[in-house]
Design a protein around this motif. Structure first.
Motif, PDB file in Angstrom:
ATOM      1  N   LYS A  79     -43.022 -30.709 -55.706  1.00 36.45           N
ATOM      2  CA  LYS A  79     -42.436 -29.409 -55.131  1.00 36.45           C
ATOM      3  C   LYS A  79     -41.376 -29.740 -54.158  1.00 36.45           C
ATOM      4  O   LYS A  79     -40.291 -28.958 -54.242  1.00 36.45           O
ATOM      5  CB  LYS A  79     -43.803 -29.012 -54.084  1.00 36.45           C
ATOM      6  CG  LYS A  79     -44.967 -28.572 -54.893  1.00 36.45           C
ATOM      7  CD  LYS A  79     -46.087 -28.229 -53.955  1.00 36.45           C
ATOM      8  CE  LYS A  79     -47.385 -27.745 -54.876  1.00 36.45           C
ATOM      9  NZ  LYS A  79     -48.425 -27.426 -53.948  1.00 36.45           N
ATOM     10  N   GLU A  80     -41.109 -30.941 -53.623  1.00 37.59           N
ATOM     11  CA  GLU A  80     -39.975 -31.343 -52.829  1.00 37.59           C
ATOM     12  C   GLU A  80     -38.926 -31.523 -53.556  1.00 37.59           C
ATOM     13  O   GLU A  80     -37.729 -30.933 -53.513  1.00 37.59           O
ATOM     14  CB  GLU A  80     -40.230 -32.587 -51.890  1.00 37.59           C
ATOM     15  CG  GLU A  80     -41.289 -32.271 -50.712  1.00 37.59           C
ATOM     16  CD  GLU A  80     -41.621 -33.623 -50.029  1.00 37.59           C
ATOM     17  OE1 GLU A  80     -40.768 -34.393 -49.925  1.00 37.59           O
ATOM     18  OE2 GLU A  80     -42.830 -33.700 -49.261  1.00 37.59           O
ATOM     19  N   TRP A 104     -37.546 -28.017 -55.030  1.00 39.11           N
ATOM     20  CA  TRP A 104     -36.986 -27.146 -54.235  1.00 39.11           C
ATOM     21  C   TRP A 104     -35.691 -27.654 -53.722  1.00 39.11           C
ATOM     22  O   TRP A 104     -34.454 -27.252 -53.540  1.00 39.11           O
ATOM     23  CB  TRP A 104     -37.674 -27.087 -52.790  1.00 39.11           C
ATOM     24  CG  TRP A 104     -37.293 -26.287 -51.712  1.00 39.11           C
ATOM     25  CD1 TRP A 104     -36.924 -26.742 -50.219  1.00 39.11           C
ATOM     26  CD2 TRP A 104     -36.795 -25.098 -51.695  1.00 39.11           C
ATOM     27  NE1 TRP A 104     -36.318 -25.647 -49.459  1.00 39.11           N
ATOM     28  CE2 TRP A 104     -36.158 -24.644 -50.352  1.00 39.11           C
ATOM     29  CE3 TRP A 104     -36.561 -24.012 -52.775  1.00 39.11           C
ATOM     30  CZ2 TRP A 104     -35.438 -23.497 -50.172  1.00 39.11           C
ATOM     31  CZ3 TRP A 104     -35.967 -22.705 -52.257  1.00 39.11           C
ATOM     32  CH2 TRP A 104     -35.463 -22.452 -51.275  1.00 39.11           C
ATOM     33  N   LEU A 134     -31.952 -26.212 -53.399  1.00 40.63           N
ATOM     34  CA  LEU A 134     -31.305 -26.194 -52.099  1.00 40.63           C
ATOM     35  C   LEU A 134     -30.092 -27.063 -52.065  1.00 40.63           C
ATOM     36  O   LEU A 134     -29.113 -26.694 -51.312  1.00 40.63           O
ATOM     37  CB  LEU A 134     -32.346 -26.806 -51.122  1.00 40.63           C
ATOM     38  CG  LEU A 134     -32.338 -26.557 -49.512  1.00 40.63           C
ATOM     39  CD1 LEU A 134     -32.121 -25.258 -49.210  1.00 40.63           C
ATOM     40  CD2 LEU A 134     -33.121 -27.526 -48.749  1.00 40.63           C
ATOM     41  N   GLU A 162     -34.272 -16.947 -49.119  1.00 45.16           N
ATOM     42  CA  GLU A 162     -34.718 -18.152 -49.213  1.00 45.16           C
ATOM     43  C   GLU A 162     -36.183 -18.287 -49.331  1.00 45.16           C
ATOM     44  O   GLU A 162     -36.541 -19.225 -50.148  1.00 45.16           O
ATOM     45  CB  GLU A 162     -33.826 -18.901 -47.968  1.00 45.16           C
ATOM     46  CG  GLU A 162     -34.384 -20.261 -47.891  1.00 45.16           C
ATOM     47  CD  GLU A 162     -33.650 -20.952 -46.619  1.00 45.16           C
ATOM     48  OE1 GLU A 162     -33.598 -22.151 -46.697  1.00 45.16           O
ATOM     49  OE2 GLU A 162     -33.213 -20.394 -45.646  1.00 45.16           O
ATOM     50  N   GLN A 163     -36.999 -17.723 -48.503  1.00 48.80           N
ATOM     51  CA  GLN A 163     -38.236 -17.465 -48.533  1.00 48.80           C
ATOM     52  C   GLN A 163     -38.734 -17.269 -49.819  1.00 48.80           C
ATOM     53  O   GLN A 163     -39.804 -17.769 -50.404  1.00 48.80           O
ATOM     54  CB  GLN A 163     -38.987 -16.708 -47.485  1.00 48.80           C
ATOM     55  CG  GLN A 163     -38.460 -17.059 -46.106  1.00 48.80           C
ATOM     56  CD  GLN A 163     -38.985 -15.972 -45.100  1.00 48.80           C
ATOM     57  OE1 GLN A 163     -39.390 -14.768 -45.462  1.00 48.80           O
ATOM     58  NE2 GLN A 163     -38.665 -16.200 -43.724  1.00 48.80           N
ATOM     59  N   TYR A 191     -38.070 -20.110 -52.231  1.00 50.29           N
ATOM     60  CA  TYR A 191     -38.981 -21.194 -52.095  1.00 50.29           C
ATOM     61  C   TYR A 191     -40.441 -20.908 -52.636  1.00 50.29           C
ATOM     62  O   TYR A 191     -41.052 -21.908 -53.195  1.00 50.29           O
ATOM     63  CB  TYR A 191     -39.134 -21.349 -50.445  1.00 50.29           C
ATOM     64  CG  TYR A 191     -39.927 -22.680 -49.912  1.00 50.29           C
ATOM     65  CD1 TYR A 191     -39.186 -23.776 -49.795  1.00 50.29           C
ATOM     66  CD2 TYR A 191     -41.422 -22.566 -49.853  1.00 50.29           C
ATOM     67  CE1 TYR A 191     -40.136 -24.920 -49.593  1.00 50.29           C
ATOM     68  CE2 TYR A 191     -42.222 -23.602 -49.258  1.00 50.29           C
ATOM     69  CZ  TYR A 191     -41.453 -24.789 -49.196  1.00 50.29           C
ATOM     70  OH  TYR A 191     -42.103 -25.988 -48.940  1.00 50.29           O
ATOM     71  N   TYR A 221     -40.188 -21.767 -56.304  1.00 55.56           N
ATOM     72  CA  TYR A 221     -39.863 -23.116 -56.712  1.00 55.56           C
ATOM     73  C   TYR A 221     -41.212 -24.034 -56.593  1.00 55.56           C
ATOM     74  O   TYR A 221     -41.479 -24.935 -57.210  1.00 55.56           O
ATOM     75  CB  TYR A 221     -38.953 -23.675 -56.107  1.00 55.56           C
ATOM     76  CG  TYR A 221     -37.528 -23.763 -56.866  1.00 55.56           C
ATOM     77  CD1 TYR A 221     -36.930 -24.546 -57.615  1.00 55.56           C
ATOM     78  CD2 TYR A 221     -36.735 -22.561 -56.673  1.00 55.56           C
ATOM     79  CE1 TYR A 221     -35.768 -24.495 -58.191  1.00 55.56           C
ATOM     80  CE2 TYR A 221     -35.634 -22.153 -57.500  1.00 55.56           C
ATOM     81  CZ  TYR A 221     -35.201 -23.211 -58.211  1.00 55.56           C
ATOM     82  OH  TYR A 221     -33.987 -23.200 -59.047  1.00 55.56           O
ATOM     83  N   THR A 222     -42.077 -23.659 -55.135  1.00 53.49           N
ATOM     84  CA  THR A 222     -42.918 -24.457 -54.827  1.00 53.49           C
ATOM     85  C   THR A 222     -44.446 -24.122 -54.849  1.00 53.49           C
ATOM     86  O   THR A 222     -45.408 -24.626 -54.902  1.00 53.49           O
ATOM     87  CB  THR A 222     -42.674 -24.935 -53.287  1.00 53.49           C
ATOM     88  OG1 THR A 222     -43.175 -23.635 -52.593  1.00 53.49           O
ATOM     89  CG2 THR A 222     -41.390 -25.538 -53.236  1.00 53.49           C
ATOM     90  N   MET A 278     -43.027 -20.280 -46.909  1.00 53.88           N
ATOM     91  CA  MET A 278     -42.729 -20.986 -45.938  1.00 53.88           C
ATOM     92  C   MET A 278     -43.435 -20.590 -44.645  1.00 53.88           C
ATOM     93  O   MET A 278     -44.034 -19.641 -44.833  1.00 53.88           O
ATOM     94  CB  MET A 278     -41.210 -20.809 -45.716  1.00 53.88           C
ATOM     95  CG  MET A 278     -40.305 -21.138 -46.464  1.00 53.88           C
ATOM     96  SD  MET A 278     -38.408 -20.898 -45.896  1.00 53.88           S
ATOM     97  CE  MET A 278     -37.486 -22.135 -46.923  1.00 53.88           C
ATOM     98  N   PRO A 306     -43.192 -30.067 -46.545  1.00 55.77           N
ATOM     99  CA  PRO A 306     -43.690 -28.538 -46.404  1.00 55.77           C
ATOM    100  C   PRO A 306     -45.186 -28.802 -46.709  1.00 55.77           C
ATOM    101  O   PRO A 306     -45.479 -29.019 -47.743  1.00 55.77           O
ATOM    102  CB  PRO A 306     -42.865 -28.032 -47.433  1.00 55.77           C
ATOM    103  CG  PRO A 306     -41.729 -28.912 -47.910  1.00 55.77           C
ATOM    104  CD  PRO A 306     -42.133 -30.201 -47.694  1.00 55.77           C
TER     105      PRO A 306
END
Length: 309
Positions: free
Chosen positions: A133-134, A137, A141, A206-207, A210, A213-214, A218, A295
């Motif tokens: 996930k990181e 993202w 990003l 952005e939320q 996120y 992608y994950t 958030m 996250p």
């Protein structure tokens, strides 16, 4: 510390150490923070109006994290675990109660196991590689690995990948099959499709990205009308359901129903507390679960948990 994982549910463990009760009418309370929010409350209540003491577990606004309580068990000292029956179920409030034989006459420990599940069936817990996930993202990003979409939102820009967006949203998939104006990227070695969004704040976009992608929101982002609008616009059904659940607030009817379940003699107890020293309301120290740098990874404090999908 022991841990447990059952199917798609997260299991939290907490030990509540209760000091001896000296007053004849006593209410012991304790807040438990999860992901930085006060969402769980424990209560041990004994009044002159009830035959048996009551152990209460209350979940408040857990829906704003995209979660709900499936069930709760408790045990006292070495006794076998017993189910705390759910006596009130709402979107923002869940109440569980169990009758006890007596209030603690000496120091004792109540051990709780709390089964947590997603407020939508598609949102669940499982073991996973957190780096995945990181890394996904970060690819967006930091504009890594052949980004080919750019979102222009007021004065902000966000990079993304068509393959990811199309896989997560049928609306994006349809848009990318049509011809759109494109421009060279900053390196001059590829084309980027421009998507302009002017009716929401950049933070909401952005939320939204996120989550795409994950698969995770958030922190505290689900309680957001703009995020819901984006999820509906691009038909991200799981996010739509999570936002709708999170945006349901506690209303007066819910609160009154819940209070009646907790203490039908609340008014009389209040008067007794006002004119007598026999009523003792004792709050215990809060317990908190802290985040680490990743996250939605958790550093356990009195809880043992698995990570969120």
């Amino acid at each position: 510390m022991a841990s447990s994982f059952l199917g798609s549910r997260l299991v939290l463990f907490h030990d509540w150490i209760v000091e001896p009760v000296k007053k004849t009418t006593t209410v012991l309370t304790k807040w438990i923070l999860f992901r930085g929010e006060k969402v769980f409350r424990l209560c041990l209540k004994d009044t002159t109006k009830t035959k048996n003491p009551i152990l209460i577990f209350l979940a408040v606004n857990l829906n704003k994290l995209g979660l709900r309580v499936h069930k709760v068990h408790y045990s006292k000292q070495s006794l076998e675990s017993s189910l705390i029956h759910e006596s009130y179920k709402g979107e923002s409030l869940q109440l569980f109660k169990a009758n006890l034989t007596e209030m603690p006459a000496e120091k004792c420990t109540f051990s709780f196991s709390i089964w947590i599940e997603g407020s939508d069936s598609a949102y669940s817990y499982h073991l996973s590689d957190r780096l995945t996930k990181e890394q996904f993202w970060n690819a967006s990003l930091k504009s890594q690995h052949h980004v080919d979409v750019e979102f222009v939102v007021k004065d902000k820009k966000f990079s993304a990948h068509k393959a990811v967006l199309a896989a997560r949203s049928p609306v994006f998939a349809a848009e990318f099959t049509k011809e759109k104006p494109e421009r060279k990227d900053d390196d001059g070695d590829g084309l980027q499709q421009i998507i302009r969004i002017d009716d929401v704040d950049p933070a909401s976009v952005e939320q939204f990205l996120y989550f795409l992608y994950t698969g995770e929101p958030m922190k505290s982002s689900l309680f957001n009308e703009e995020l819901l609008n984006l999820a509906e616009r691009y038909k991200v059904i799981t996010l739509v359901n999570l936002c709708r659940a999170a945006l349901k607030n506690i209303d007066v009817k819910q609160m009154m129903s819940c209070l009646r379940e907790i203490n039908p003699d609340a008014a009389e107890m209040h008067m007794e507390a006002k004119f007598s020293d026999s009523v003792h309301i004792r709050p215990d120290k809060e317990t908190e679960i802290f985040h680490d740098a990743r996250p939605f990874s958790i550093t356990p404090v009195n809880f043992t948990i698995f990570h969120m999908h």
